[in-house]
Design a protein around this motif. Structure first.
Motif, PDB file in Angstrom:
ATOM      1  N   ALA A  18       0.835  -1.200   0.000  1.00 26.95           N
ATOM      2  CA  ALA A  18       0.000   0.000   0.000  1.00 26.95           C
ATOM      3  C   ALA A  18       0.872   1.253   0.000  1.00 26.95           C
ATOM      4  O   ALA A  18       0.613   2.192  -0.764  1.00 26.95           O
ATOM      5  CB  ALA A  18      -0.939  -0.001   1.201  1.00 26.95           C
ATOM      6  N   SER A  41       3.834   1.529  -1.125  1.00 28.41           N
ATOM      7  CA  SER A  41       4.481   1.602  -2.431  1.00 28.41           C
ATOM      8  C   SER A  41       3.494   2.065  -3.503  1.00 28.41           C
ATOM      9  O   SER A  41       3.818   2.933  -4.319  1.00 28.41           O
ATOM     10  CB  SER A  41       5.049   0.235  -2.792  1.00 28.41           C
ATOM     11  N   ASP A  42       2.290   1.485  -3.501  1.00 20.93           N
ATOM     12  CA  ASP A  42       1.294   1.809  -4.530  1.00 20.93           C
ATOM     13  C   ASP A  42       0.858   3.272  -4.498  1.00 20.93           C
ATOM     14  O   ASP A  42       0.681   3.893  -5.542  1.00 20.93           O
ATOM     15  CB  ASP A  42       0.054   0.918  -4.392  1.00 20.93           C
ATOM     16  N   ILE A  43       0.670   3.803  -3.302  1.00 15.94           N
ATOM     17  CA  ILE A  43       0.188   5.188  -3.216  1.00 15.94           C
ATOM     18  C   ILE A  43       1.331   6.184  -3.005  1.00 15.94           C
ATOM     19  O   ILE A  43       1.101   7.359  -2.804  1.00 15.94           O
ATOM     20  CB  ILE A  43      -0.906   5.350  -2.140  1.00 15.94           C
ATOM     21  N   LYS A  44       2.548   5.650  -3.047  1.00 14.94           N
ATOM     22  CA  LYS A  44       3.762   6.476  -2.982  1.00 14.94           C
ATOM     23  C   LYS A  44       3.796   7.388  -1.758  1.00 14.94           C
ATOM     24  O   LYS A  44       4.046   8.591  -1.853  1.00 14.94           O
ATOM     25  CB  LYS A  44       3.930   7.262  -4.262  1.00 14.94           C
ATOM     26  N   VAL A  45       3.523   6.764  -0.604  1.00 18.37           N
ATOM     27  CA  VAL A  45       3.580   7.490   0.662  1.00 18.37           C
ATOM     28  C   VAL A  45       5.043   7.676   1.050  1.00 18.37           C
ATOM     29  O   VAL A  45       5.806   6.716   1.049  1.00 18.37           O
ATOM     30  CB  VAL A  45       2.847   6.693   1.773  1.00 18.37           C
TER      31      VAL A  45
END
Length: 169
Positions: free
Chosen positions: A11, A13-17
């Motif tokens: 998550a 990684s996917d939303i680039k937090v």
């Protein structure tokens, strides 16, 4: 704890937090600790059971390889010979539709589209329909476990279909 850690890692990684330094340091340690525990609990036939010294269970084995495939997707290093031993363990066992759904998703996540489609085809063969045009899957038997529950099995089958063949009827 392994699977939730991987889900969080994916998550982020996917939303680039942007991660703080503590998370960047601790997350890989948590994943590695989980991997080492999974490696140590693997049975000699390549699968996992509910306990350390019981028989391998197809559902538990599929659940573990699903988690491992998510770890691979998050770019964590997985012992490849270990991973192949798990995949090969499925050649010897009968699996229910919940487990087959997890296996199909796993094949898709690791880039083996042909095997994902093969598992999906088997899954579709087991689909039940109602006179009203609804479709569902049943567990083989009910043992107070979600992987044999009609609602959970149908949800996981639909998840597999949407991931692998989103143009399916």
């Amino acid at each position: 704890r392994f699977l939730p850690t991987i889900v969080v890692a994916n998550a982020f990684s996917d939303i680039k937090v942007p991660l703080n330094d503590a998370t960047k340091t601790e997350l890989p340690k948590m994943v590695n600790k989980g991997l080492q525990r999974l490696y140590s609990l693997q049975h000699s036939d390549g699968g996992w059971g509910w306990w350390e010294n019981d028989q391998s269970n197809p559902y538990m084995t599929a659940y573990v390889i699903y988690g491992l495939s998510l770890a691979k997707k998050a770019n964590y290093e997985i012992n490849e010979s270990f991973y192949q031993k798990v995949i090969n363990s499925f050649k010897k066992s009968e699996i229910n539709d919940y487990t087959r759904s997890l296996l199909a998703i796993t094949y898709k996540l690791i880039g083996d589209d042909n095997k994902a489609l093969d598992e999906l085809a088997e899954l579709k063969k087991n689909m039940k329909t109602t006179g009203e045009g609804a479709a569902y899957w049943e567990g083989k038997e009910f043992h107070y476990r979600w992987q044999d529950d009609k609602v959970q099995t149908t949800a996981m089958a639909l998840r597999a279909i949407l991931l692998i063949d989103n143009k399916s009827e």
